[in-house]
Design a protein around this motif. Structure first.
Motif, short mmCIF file in Angstrom:
data_model
loop_
_atom_site.label_atom_id
_atom_site.label_comp_id
_atom_site.label_asym_id
_atom_site.label_seq_id
_atom_site.Cartn_x
_atom_site.Cartn_y
_atom_site.Cartn_z
N GLY A 104 109.61 43.20 53.54
CA GLY A 104 108.93 44.33 52.92
C GLY A 104 108.09 43.93 51.76
N ASP A 105 107.75 44.95 50.93
CA ASP A 105 106.96 44.74 49.74
C ASP A 105 107.41 45.75 48.70
N ALA A 106 106.56 46.03 47.73
CA ALA A 106 106.95 46.93 46.66
C ALA A 106 107.11 48.37 47.13
N SER A 107 106.57 48.70 48.30
CA SER A 107 106.60 50.09 48.75
C SER A 107 107.68 50.38 49.78
N SER A 108 108.12 49.35 50.52
CA SER A 108 109.10 49.61 51.58
C SER A 108 109.80 48.33 51.99
N ALA A 109 110.91 48.50 52.70
CA ALA A 109 111.64 47.35 53.26
C ALA A 109 112.22 47.78 54.60
N THR A 110 112.10 46.92 55.59
CA THR A 110 112.61 47.21 56.92
C THR A 110 113.37 46.00 57.43
N ALA A 111 114.07 46.20 58.52
CA ALA A 111 114.80 45.09 59.13
C ALA A 111 113.83 44.02 59.58
N ALA A 112 114.14 42.78 59.22
CA ALA A 112 113.24 41.68 59.55
C ALA A 112 113.26 41.42 61.05
N PRO A 113 112.11 41.35 61.68
CA PRO A 113 112.07 41.03 63.11
C PRO A 113 112.34 39.55 63.32
N LEU A 114 112.64 39.17 64.56
CA LEU A 114 112.79 37.76 64.88
C LEU A 114 111.46 37.05 64.64
N PRO A 115 111.48 35.94 63.95
CA PRO A 115 110.22 35.22 63.74
C PRO A 115 109.78 34.53 65.03
N GLU A 116 108.51 34.22 65.10
CA GLU A 116 108.04 33.37 66.19
C GLU A 116 108.70 32.00 66.04
N ALA A 117 109.11 31.43 67.14
CA ALA A 117 109.82 30.15 67.09
C ALA A 117 108.84 28.99 66.95
N MET A 118 109.00 28.21 65.89
CA MET A 118 108.30 26.94 65.82
C MET A 118 109.03 25.92 66.69
N TYR A 119 110.37 26.06 66.71
CA TYR A 119 111.22 25.23 67.57
C TYR A 119 112.28 26.14 68.18
N PHE A 120 112.71 25.80 69.39
CA PHE A 120 113.87 26.45 69.99
C PHE A 120 115.07 25.51 69.88
N VAL A 121 116.20 26.05 69.46
CA VAL A 121 117.46 25.32 69.48
C VAL A 121 118.36 26.04 70.47
N VAL A 122 118.84 25.32 71.47
CA VAL A 122 119.61 25.93 72.55
C VAL A 122 121.00 25.31 72.61
N ILE A 123 122.01 26.17 72.62
CA ILE A 123 123.38 25.75 72.93
C ILE A 123 123.62 26.14 74.38
N ALA A 124 123.89 25.16 75.22
CA ALA A 124 123.99 25.43 76.66
C ALA A 124 125.26 24.80 77.24
N ALA A 125 125.78 25.45 78.26
CA ALA A 125 127.00 24.95 78.92
C ALA A 125 126.97 25.37 80.38
N ARG A 126 127.92 24.82 81.14
CA ARG A 126 127.99 25.18 82.55
C ARG A 126 128.51 26.61 82.74
N THR A 127 129.40 27.01 81.86
CA THR A 127 129.98 28.36 81.96
C THR A 127 129.95 29.03 80.59
N ALA A 128 129.96 30.36 80.58
CA ALA A 128 129.95 31.10 79.33
C ALA A 128 131.21 30.84 78.52
N ASP A 129 132.34 30.54 79.20
CA ASP A 129 133.58 30.28 78.48
C ASP A 129 133.49 29.03 77.62
N ALA A 130 132.60 28.11 77.99
CA ALA A 130 132.47 26.86 77.25
C ALA A 130 131.67 27.04 75.96
N LEU A 131 130.89 28.11 75.86
CA LEU A 131 130.12 28.35 74.64
C LEU A 131 131.06 28.73 73.51
N PRO A 132 130.73 28.42 72.28
CA PRO A 132 131.59 28.79 71.15
C PRO A 132 131.77 30.30 71.09
N VAL A 133 133.03 30.74 70.90
CA VAL A 133 133.33 32.17 70.89
C VAL A 133 132.69 32.83 69.67
#
Length: 362
Positions: free
Chosen positions: A203-232
């Protein structure tokens, strides 16, 4: 900065200033929470700083890199870490046994391989990982990293966008959690007990809102064979800064330097304006001088013309005087002759001759 390694732009070296420091250190700091008590493989480990950081929580870390000189430096620089080893090898042909590691970490590696070799790299990750293992990898987001900035990294062979990276990861690791990495400069409010969800706003001096996701300069991916293997439970927002605020101090210094240079620029512009004004005055003087010279040249030409006319008149007068002088000389000779005895003796004969000339025709 490492004493025996020079930063070329291809591999990050500790001590290198700028955004590259935050980006690289942050990824390893982020991955450190995923390797606790496990065997981690750091693919394209480079100078070894990341492997050493992972080793603070991992049971064992194996760093692999294709450059033997860099690996020798890593072995010497981090010899005190007894749970880190460094092995020479290619990311597309890892010198690691099948199903022997728990976590594969590989940051900013895949873009250095040709498109034909990139599937082999992901396939190697799948081969060396245990069934419940995970991969943590990063890749520059081509639309933002290169296209939007009109930038070409000379060390990158084949960059990817999000869809292209996903197509490489999907066949081996369909369970994924994606993060967008982008540099951030703002203000942080920290809960002292470290609990609770995060809040991000813009925001600025007049308002503030929820920050949107920024454009990715880099992607960081956590990947696994199954969803159970991903960190809970893993943070949905990760912040990082250097411990002594060196990067912020560097930015502040550059701002101050920019302000100092701006002040010098204003002084230079004022001096330049004075020089331009002085130059204009000199130019006006030159124009006036040229005008005066042109007037003098015209006057001189007119005088030269009048002088030439005077010379011609004088020459004519001199010629006329010469003629008159000849006539006077002739008259004087005639007068002198007629005053002589000879003339008086010859005069009667002359008269007789003239008389004869008149009567002879008759």
């Amino acid at each position: 900065m490492s004493a025996d390694l020079e930063f070329t732009g291809e591999r990050y070296i500790p001590g290198t200033a700028g955004e590259i420091a935050h980006e690289h250190w942050h990824r390893y700091a982020f991955a450190r929470g995923l390797v606790g008590g496990r065997h981690a493989l750091d693919v394209a480990c480079g100078e070894g700083y990341g492997s050493a950081l992972l080793a603070e929580s991992a049971a064992r870390v194996t760093g692999v890199d294709i450059d033997a000189t860099t690996l020798e430096h890593a072995r010497l620089a981090y010899a005190r870490r007894d749970n880190v080893e460094f092995v020479e090898g290619s990311a597309a042909a890892l010198p690691i046994g099948d199903g022997t590691v728990d976590v594969v970490v590989s940051f900013e590696t895949i873009e250095h391989l040709a498109a034909a070799d990139q599937p082999a790299m992901i396939g190697e990750f799948a081969r060396v990982l245990r069934r419940d293992g995970i991969v943590v990898l990063s890749s520059p987001n081509r639309p933002q990293y290169s296209d939007a900035r009109d930038y070409a990294n000379p060390f990158h062979v084949h960059e990817l966008d999000r869809a292209e990276l996903a197509r490489l990861v999907d066949p081996h690791f369909p369970a994924q959690r994606w993060y967008r990495q982008h540099r951030y400069l703002g203000s942080a409010l920290w809960c002292e007990d470290g609990s609770g969800a995060f809040d991000a706003c813009v925001g600025d001096a007049s308002s503030a809102t929820a920050a949107p996701l920024p454009e990715a300069m880099y992607f960081v991916v956590i990947a696994a064979r199954t969803a159970d293997a991903l960190p809970v439970s893993y943070p949905s927002l990760s912040l990082f800064t250097d411990g002594d605020d060196a990067e912020l101090k560097r930015v502040d210094h550059e701002i101050r330097e920019a302000m100092r240079l701006d002040g010098l620029l204003r002084i230079r512009d004022a001096e330049l304006r004075d020089q331009v004004r002085h130059s204009n005055e000199l130019q006006a003087m030159v124009v006036h001088r040229d005008h005066v010279i042109a007037e003098h040249a015209a006057t001189e030409a007119a005088l030269c013309g009048e002088l030439e006319n005077g010379r011609q008149v004088l020459a004519a007068v001199n010629a006329e005087n010469e003629q008159m002088q000849l006539q006077i000389d002739a008259q004087q000779r005639l007068i002198v002759y007629r005053a002589s005895v000879r003339w008086w003796l010859w005069l009667p004969l002359v008269r007789v001759k003239r008389l004869w000339d008149r009567i002879r025709p008759a």
